[in-house]
Scaffold this active site. Sequence first.
Site, PDB file in Angstrom:
ATOM      1  N   TYR A  15     -67.148  99.689 -17.511  1.00  0.00           N
ATOM      2  CA  TYR A  15     -67.480 100.263 -16.204  1.00  0.00           C
ATOM      3  C   TYR A  15     -66.795  99.515 -15.057  1.00  0.00           C
ATOM      4  O   TYR A  15     -66.762  99.997 -13.936  1.00  0.00           O
ATOM      5  CB  TYR A  15     -69.003 100.265 -15.970  1.00  0.00           C
ATOM      6  CG  TYR A  15     -69.789 101.109 -16.955  1.00  0.00           C
ATOM      7  CD1 TYR A  15     -69.155 101.961 -17.841  1.00  0.00           C
ATOM      8  CD2 TYR A  15     -71.172 101.056 -16.983  1.00  0.00           C
ATOM      9  CE1 TYR A  15     -69.877 102.733 -18.745  1.00  0.00           C
ATOM     10  CE2 TYR A  15     -71.914 101.829 -17.882  1.00  0.00           C
ATOM     11  CZ  TYR A  15     -71.246 102.660 -18.767  1.00  0.00           C
ATOM     12  OH  TYR A  15     -71.972 103.413 -19.651  1.00  0.00           O
ATOM     13  N   ASP A  64     -81.592 103.587 -22.504  1.00  0.00           N
ATOM     14  CA  ASP A  64     -82.185 104.902 -22.241  1.00  0.00           C
ATOM     15  C   ASP A  64     -82.820 105.474 -23.504  1.00  0.00           C
ATOM     16  O   ASP A  64     -83.892 106.081 -23.462  1.00  0.00           O
ATOM     17  CB  ASP A  64     -81.125 105.882 -21.718  1.00  0.00           C
ATOM     18  CG  ASP A  64     -81.078 105.870 -20.195  1.00  0.00           C
ATOM     19  OD1 ASP A  64     -81.685 104.963 -19.590  1.00  0.00           O
ATOM     20  OD2 ASP A  64     -80.444 106.765 -19.614  1.00  0.00           O
ATOM     21  N   ASP A 103     -76.282 100.521 -21.689  1.00  0.00           N
ATOM     22  CA  ASP A 103     -76.638 101.667 -20.852  1.00  0.00           C
ATOM     23  C   ASP A 103     -77.246 102.763 -21.732  1.00  0.00           C
ATOM     24  O   ASP A 103     -78.324 103.311 -21.461  1.00  0.00           O
ATOM     25  CB  ASP A 103     -75.338 102.165 -20.177  1.00  0.00           C
ATOM     26  CG  ASP A 103     -75.594 103.245 -19.150  1.00  0.00           C
ATOM     27  OD1 ASP A 103     -76.760 103.490 -18.815  1.00  0.00           O
ATOM     28  OD2 ASP A 103     -74.607 103.857 -18.686  1.00  0.00           O
ATOM     29  N   LYS A 140     -69.388  96.515 -31.636  1.00  0.00           N
ATOM     30  CA  LYS A 140     -68.596  97.427 -32.482  1.00  0.00           C
ATOM     31  C   LYS A 140     -67.434  96.596 -33.032  1.00  0.00           C
ATOM     32  O   LYS A 140     -66.257  96.903 -32.822  1.00  0.00           O
ATOM     33  CB  LYS A 140     -68.136  98.625 -31.623  1.00  0.00           C
ATOM     34  CG  LYS A 140     -67.497  99.762 -32.387  1.00  0.00           C
ATOM     35  CD  LYS A 140     -68.472 100.582 -33.202  1.00  0.00           C
ATOM     36  CE  LYS A 140     -67.731 101.634 -34.009  1.00  0.00           C
ATOM     37  NZ  LYS A 140     -68.559 102.259 -35.052  1.00  0.00           N
ATOM     38  N   ASP A 143     -73.534 101.915 -33.568  1.00  0.00           N
ATOM     39  CA  ASP A 143     -73.917 103.225 -34.122  1.00  0.00           C
ATOM     40  C   ASP A 143     -75.140 103.080 -35.022  1.00  0.00           C
ATOM     41  O   ASP A 143     -76.071 103.903 -34.985  1.00  0.00           O
ATOM     42  CB  ASP A 143     -72.744 103.899 -34.849  1.00  0.00           C
ATOM     43  CG  ASP A 143     -71.879 102.924 -35.640  1.00  0.00           C
ATOM     44  OD1 ASP A 143     -72.116 101.704 -35.544  1.00  0.00           O
ATOM     45  OD2 ASP A 143     -70.971 103.377 -36.361  1.00  0.00           O
TER      46      ASP A 143
END
Length: 361
Positions: free
Chosen positions: A146, A255, A251, A195, A227
């Site tokens: 980001y 959520d 992020d 990852k 994942d």
Amino acid sequence: MELKITCIPGDGIGPEIVAQAKKVVDKAGEVYGFTPIYTDILMGGASIDVHGVPLTDEAIATAKSADAVLMGSIGGDTTKSPWYKLPPNLRPEAGLLKIRKALNLFANLRPALLYKELAGACPLKEEISSKGFDIMIMRELTGGLYFGDRKTVEENGVRKAIDTLTYDENEIRRIAIKGFDIARKRKQKVTSVDKANVLDSSRLWRSVVEEVAKDYPDVILEHMLVDNCAMQLVKDPAQFDVILTENMFGDILSDEASMVTGSIGMLASASLNDTKFGLYEPSHGSAPDIAGLDVANPIATILSAAMMLRYSFDLDDAADAIEAAVQQVLQEGYRTGDIYSENCKKVGCKEMGELIASRVK
Ligand code: NAD
């Protein structure tokens, strides 16, 4: 002991929920022998209306001079409020980005805790939800994809977009230290999520986290691919204590984790820098649809205030007492409208705050 706290009531339901959180902190102060000294600042729409900007430099200076910031929420109805006719850098949310940057808040903490009294709101199967869960997601907030360089170019008539994901070892180390410190205050387990089978930034992440772990022999470290973590959060959330991860993964996972608790009005959060300083706020927004009606759920803000006592002031006993008071009030069957179910006692925002304050022991 005096606690210097800057308050940002903000917009919408913000002033109502912050007032309840103050009430609960005041009661904890009486019981545990500390005195909160509050200074309010304007941010978001409330500041635009008075100063024409969502956050003034004076307000930032006041926040910096405190030991912690307790916030309600900012923003209005994005389709109707005149604040959203302003250029993006003058809208309410710009104030939030500005204060996070000014205070160097790089670590975001979001607990996802399923109260057994609210298990009915959990969208998972009963065999999973009945085990309960209490997860802390620690997300890096100021680096990664980001914040990397980005551009869109055209090559031979084909549009191409490029985003860059960068982390240096110092950025990883400081968030890892926070993650292990917080695990020490909890169940002493860190699941570092990356990852590393694909990304170089994740391989560096993993190796720096392992270096930091050597200073915390009492904390169990495990690594998990992002994942798999997304799947495990719905399959067996009880396995997690602290989930430590980079910005974009955090992020999405935070959520997901909050969704499985099912109750937006219950979700606290904290953003920390490398001192004890932090900004504490509910995960939800300013709920302009119910502002001023005394129906908002103040619990997320009250639990954020408990996090403030725990992480900025090391007042773990007072934080425990507030969390226990919330649990007791739920056990006694009191509910605001958003978490109401049959045979419970419906109360407003103010009464919920008073009930919780009165049960802080
Ligand atoms: P929201 O979280 O404000 O509201 C979503 C829904 O949940 C609404 O129906 C609302 O009534 C309900 N709700 C939220 N908090 C509640 C509570 N404590 N008790 C009972 N019900 C509650 O999200 P939104 O409507 O998308 O956003 C409204 C404004 O809030 C926007 O301007 C948005 O930008 C802003 N916002 C601010 C923050 C922040 O201050 N950190 C975070 C998210 C959204």
